[in-house]
Design a protein around this motif. Structure first.
Motif, PDB file in Angstrom:
ATOM      1  N   GLY A  83       0.390  12.997  -0.489  1.00 20.23           N
ATOM      2  CA  GLY A  83       0.873  12.631   0.845  1.00 20.23           C
ATOM      3  C   GLY A  83      -0.247  12.637   1.867  1.00 20.23           C
ATOM      4  O   GLY A  83      -0.333  11.755   2.733  1.00 20.23           O
ATOM      5  N   ALA A  84      -1.146  13.633   1.775  1.00 25.46           N
ATOM      6  CA  ALA A  84      -2.297  13.685   2.680  1.00 25.46           C
ATOM      7  C   ALA A  84      -3.226  12.500   2.441  1.00 25.46           C
ATOM      8  O   ALA A  84      -3.755  11.903   3.395  1.00 25.46           O
ATOM      9  N   ALA A  85      -3.416  12.141   1.162  1.00 23.48           N
ATOM     10  CA  ALA A  85      -4.240  10.962   0.857  1.00 23.48           C
ATOM     11  C   ALA A  85      -3.592   9.699   1.407  1.00 23.48           C
ATOM     12  O   ALA A  85      -4.268   8.819   1.958  1.00 23.48           O
ATOM     13  N   GLY A  86      -2.263   9.603   1.281  1.00 24.34           N
ATOM     14  CA  GLY A  86      -1.546   8.461   1.829  1.00 24.34           C
ATOM     15  C   GLY A  86      -1.674   8.379   3.332  1.00 24.34           C
ATOM     16  O   GLY A  86      -1.832   7.284   3.906  1.00 24.34           O
ATOM     17  N   TRP A  87      -1.606   9.534   4.002  1.00 25.46           N
ATOM     18  CA  TRP A  87      -1.757   9.562   5.466  1.00 25.46           C
ATOM     19  C   TRP A  87      -3.145   9.065   5.861  1.00 25.46           C
ATOM     20  O   TRP A  87      -3.287   8.277   6.798  1.00 25.46           O
ATOM     21  N   MET A  88      -4.176   9.523   5.143  1.00 25.68           N
ATOM     22  CA  MET A  88      -5.547   9.108   5.443  1.00 25.68           C
ATOM     23  C   MET A  88      -5.711   7.598   5.254  1.00 25.68           C
ATOM     24  O   MET A  88      -6.273   6.903   6.118  1.00 25.68           O
ATOM     25  N   LEU A  89      -5.206   7.078   4.135  1.00 28.55           N
ATOM     26  CA  LEU A  89      -5.343   5.645   3.872  1.00 28.55           C
ATOM     27  C   LEU A  89      -4.488   4.821   4.823  1.00 28.55           C
ATOM     28  O   LEU A  89      -4.835   3.678   5.151  1.00 28.55           O
ATOM     29  N   PRO A  98      -0.984  -5.366   8.432  1.00 26.57           N
ATOM     30  CA  PRO A  98       0.212  -5.292   9.275  1.00 26.57           C
ATOM     31  C   PRO A  98       0.772  -3.871   9.267  1.00 26.57           C
ATOM     32  O   PRO A  98       0.658  -3.146   8.268  1.00 26.57           O
ATOM     33  N   ALA A  99       1.381  -3.473  10.376  1.00 29.17           N
ATOM     34  CA  ALA A  99       1.783  -2.076  10.555  1.00 29.17           C
ATOM     35  C   ALA A  99       2.677  -1.562   9.432  1.00 29.17           C
ATOM     36  O   ALA A  99       2.477  -0.461   8.912  1.00 29.17           O
ATOM     37  N   GLN A 100       3.678  -2.381   9.024  1.00 30.45           N
ATOM     38  CA  GLN A 100       4.605  -1.915   7.986  1.00 30.45           C
ATOM     39  C   GLN A 100       3.933  -1.810   6.619  1.00 30.45           C
ATOM     40  O   GLN A 100       4.266  -0.936   5.826  1.00 30.45           O
ATOM     41  N   VAL A 101       2.974  -2.693   6.343  1.00 29.12           N
ATOM     42  CA  VAL A 101       2.254  -2.630   5.072  1.00 29.12           C
ATOM     43  C   VAL A 101       1.376  -1.379   5.041  1.00 29.12           C
ATOM     44  O   VAL A 101       1.325  -0.661   4.031  1.00 29.12           O
ATOM     45  N   ALA A 102       0.687  -1.105   6.150  1.00 30.68           N
ATOM     46  CA  ALA A 102      -0.139   0.098   6.224  1.00 30.68           C
ATOM     47  C   ALA A 102       0.714   1.354   6.069  1.00 30.68           C
ATOM     48  O   ALA A 102       0.331   2.296   5.368  1.00 30.68           O
ATOM     49  N   LEU A 103       1.888   1.360   6.705  1.00 32.36           N
ATOM     50  CA  LEU A 103       2.794   2.499   6.576  1.00 32.36           C
ATOM     51  C   LEU A 103       3.230   2.680   5.123  1.00 32.36           C
ATOM     52  O   LEU A 103       3.494   3.802   4.676  1.00 32.36           O
ATOM     53  N   GLY A 104       3.278   1.583   4.367  1.00 30.09           N
ATOM     54  CA  GLY A 104       3.629   1.662   2.955  1.00 30.09           C
ATOM     55  C   GLY A 104       2.663   2.513   2.154  1.00 30.09           C
ATOM     56  O   GLY A 104       3.035   3.072   1.111  1.00 30.09           O
ATOM     57  N   LEU A 105       1.407   2.651   2.603  1.00 28.55           N
ATOM     58  CA  LEU A 105       0.451   3.525   1.925  1.00 28.55           C
ATOM     59  C   LEU A 105       0.868   4.981   2.053  1.00 28.55           C
ATOM     60  O   LEU A 105       0.745   5.767   1.109  1.00 28.55           O
ATOM     61  N   LEU A 106       1.367   5.354   3.224  1.00 26.36           N
ATOM     62  CA  LEU A 106       1.890   6.710   3.405  1.00 26.36           C
ATOM     63  C   LEU A 106       3.149   6.905   2.575  1.00 26.36           C
ATOM     64  O   LEU A 106       3.321   7.937   1.910  1.00 26.36           O
ATOM     65  N   PHE A 107       4.028   5.918   2.591  1.00 26.75           N
ATOM     66  CA  PHE A 107       5.262   5.975   1.795  1.00 26.75           C
ATOM     67  C   PHE A 107       4.931   6.136   0.312  1.00 26.75           C
ATOM     68  O   PHE A 107       5.543   6.947  -0.390  1.00 26.75           O
ATOM     69  N   LEU A 108       3.938   5.397  -0.158  1.00 29.84           N
ATOM     70  CA  LEU A 108       3.492   5.506  -1.543  1.00 29.84           C
ATOM     71  C   LEU A 108       3.047   6.927  -1.870  1.00 29.84           C
ATOM     72  O   LEU A 108       3.381   7.473  -2.926  1.00 29.84           O
ATOM     73  N   GLY A 109       2.296   7.539  -0.947  1.00 29.69           N
ATOM     74  CA  GLY A 109       1.748   8.860  -1.212  1.00 29.69           C
ATOM     75  C   GLY A 109       2.786   9.942  -1.397  1.00 29.69           C
ATOM     76  O   GLY A 109       2.551  10.910  -2.133  1.00 29.69           O
ATOM     77  N   ILE A 110       3.958   9.808  -0.775  1.00 31.89           N
ATOM     78  CA  ILE A 110       4.960  10.879  -0.845  1.00 31.89           C
ATOM     79  C   ILE A 110       6.121  10.532  -1.767  1.00 31.89           C
ATOM     80  O   ILE A 110       7.141  11.212  -1.762  1.00 31.89           O
ATOM     81  N   LEU A 111       5.949   9.486  -2.583  1.00 28.12           N
ATOM     82  CA  LEU A 111       6.940   9.200  -3.619  1.00 28.12           C
ATOM     83  C   LEU A 111       6.741  10.128  -4.809  1.00 28.12           C
ATOM     84  O   LEU A 111       5.619  10.574  -5.076  1.00 28.12           O
ATOM     85  N   PRO A 112       7.795  10.423  -5.568  1.00 30.74           N
ATOM     86  CA  PRO A 112       7.640  11.218  -6.787  1.00 30.74           C
ATOM     87  C   PRO A 112       7.061  10.386  -7.920  1.00 30.74           C
ATOM     88  O   PRO A 112       6.782   9.193  -7.762  1.00 30.74           O
ATOM     89  N   SER A 113       6.910  11.029  -9.066  1.00 34.28           N
ATOM     90  CA  SER A 113       6.358  10.363 -10.243  1.00 34.28           C
ATOM     91  C   SER A 113       7.393   9.453 -10.893  1.00 34.28           C
ATOM     92  O   SER A 113       8.596   9.566 -10.670  1.00 34.28           O
ATOM     93  N   THR A 114       6.902   8.540 -11.728  1.00 32.82           N
ATOM     94  CA  THR A 114       7.791   7.803 -12.617  1.00 32.82           C
ATOM     95  C   THR A 114       8.359   8.769 -13.665  1.00 32.82           C
ATOM     96  O   THR A 114       7.816   9.844 -13.883  1.00 32.82           O
TER      97      THR A 114
END
Length: 323
Positions: A83-89, A98-114
């Motif tokens: 999540g911290a890495a996602g926040w940084m990226l 675009p703002a929503q795409v960039a926010l997707g990096l944070l969203f990616l970081g705090i998702l669980p595993s497959t």
């Protein structure tokens, strides 16, 4: 090498998602059809989490919860460190995406595993499959509770727009069917586990429906014109950095914890992979399709690249590779 052989080597979910994105691009659902599509998507997501509840034995979850030396660091890595890495990226990406795409990096970081692919690659690498199954499953259960509040905390409620209504949708569409599935295991769990192929395709179809509805909204809002070639290059670069952090960091963390080799491999794949199976439904539940489609771009790119990386990595880690 023919096209049939090439396509046959691609993960079935990846193939289905590529087809889904193509269909959403050429025939997006629009107008009055959006409301109907959202209802269908919600129904498919409800079914997805009902099936998850039916096939995950309660005993496995409880056993995994008792392995605190393995599970607690994994939870911290998956949600906090990533999540911290996602926040940084996200901060870096905000300058070029675009703002929503960039926010997707944070969203990616705090998702669980497959669940499925983390377990499959752990098995291929000679890791602790039981630990991998339980860890990935527990992470996904926790993700239903943790991901949305953590996203609101890190991004701010104004940027994310999560309110009581959004949390109620999570409880109704994600949590409720999972609980029903857990309670109904006695009479339906065996059927689900004995029909894995059918259930697996039901899972993939539910995910594809959620992605189709989300991408339809994004396409209608000009997805392919808002994300130009420079933005795509930046997104691929940032996701590549994320992959290096995820896989490299998870492997180093397992070594620092002095896990045995089997548990370290399970930690690697459960800690580094991210779940489109939760990401697509959660984005669809929390956000309108136009926002959800853009938010999911980093998740989809990461999902594709993590599978491309995991197969050769698992073969390299396996001390006794097959013929």
């Amino acid at each position: 090498m023919g096209w049939t052989r090439i396509l046959g080597g691609i993960d079935p979910l990846v193939r289905l998602l590529l087809i889904t994105i193509f269909l959403a691009t050429i025939v997006p659902v629009t107008g009055d059809g959006r409301a109907i599509a959202r209802i269908v998507s919600d129904g498919a997501i409800f079914l997805l989490f009902l099936l998850n509840g039916l096939r995950l034995p309660r005993g496995d979850v409880l056993a995994g919860l008792r392995n605190a030396r393995f599970l607690l660091p994994l939870v911290a890595w998956c949600f906090l460190a990533m999540g911290a890495a996602g926040w940084m990226l996200w901060q870096i990406g905000s300058a070029v995406l675009p703002a929503q795409v960039a926010l997707g990096l944070l969203f990616l970081g705090i998702l669980p595993s497959t669940v499925q692919s983390a377990t499959a690659y752990s098995s291929l690498a000679g890791g602790n499959v039981a630990a991998s199954v339980v860890a990935a499953a527990v992470l996904n259960v926790l993700g239903v509770f943790i991901t949305a509040p953590l996203l609101a905390l890190l991004a701010g409620t104004e940027a994310v727009g999560i309110d009581i209504g959004g949390l109620e949708r999570i409880a109704t569409i994600l949590l409720l069917p999972f609980v029903i599935g857990q309670l109904a295991q006695g009479w339906a769990g065996g059927w689900v586990r004995s029909n894995r192929v059918l259930v697996s395709w039901a899972d993939r179809t539910a995910i594809a429906i959620a992605v189709y509805v989300a991408f339809s909204g994004a396409v209608e809002q000009g997805l392919w014109t808002r994300v130009d070639a420079l933005a795509w290059a930046a997104l691929l670069g940032l996701v590549a950095v994320f992959l290096a952090i995820g896989f490299g960091g998870a492997w180093l963390c397992g070594g620092m914890l002095r896990l045995d080799r089997g548990d370290r491999i399970a930690f690697l794949f459960a800690g580094a992979q991210k779940s489109i199976a939760l990401g697509a439904p959660l984005a669809s539940v929390l956000f309108p399709p136009a926002v959800a489609g853009l938010l999911l771009l980093p998740v989809l790119v990461y999902h594709l690249l993590q599978l491309m990386l995991s197969a050769p990595l698992a073969n390299r880690l396996n001390p006794q590779p097959g013929p």
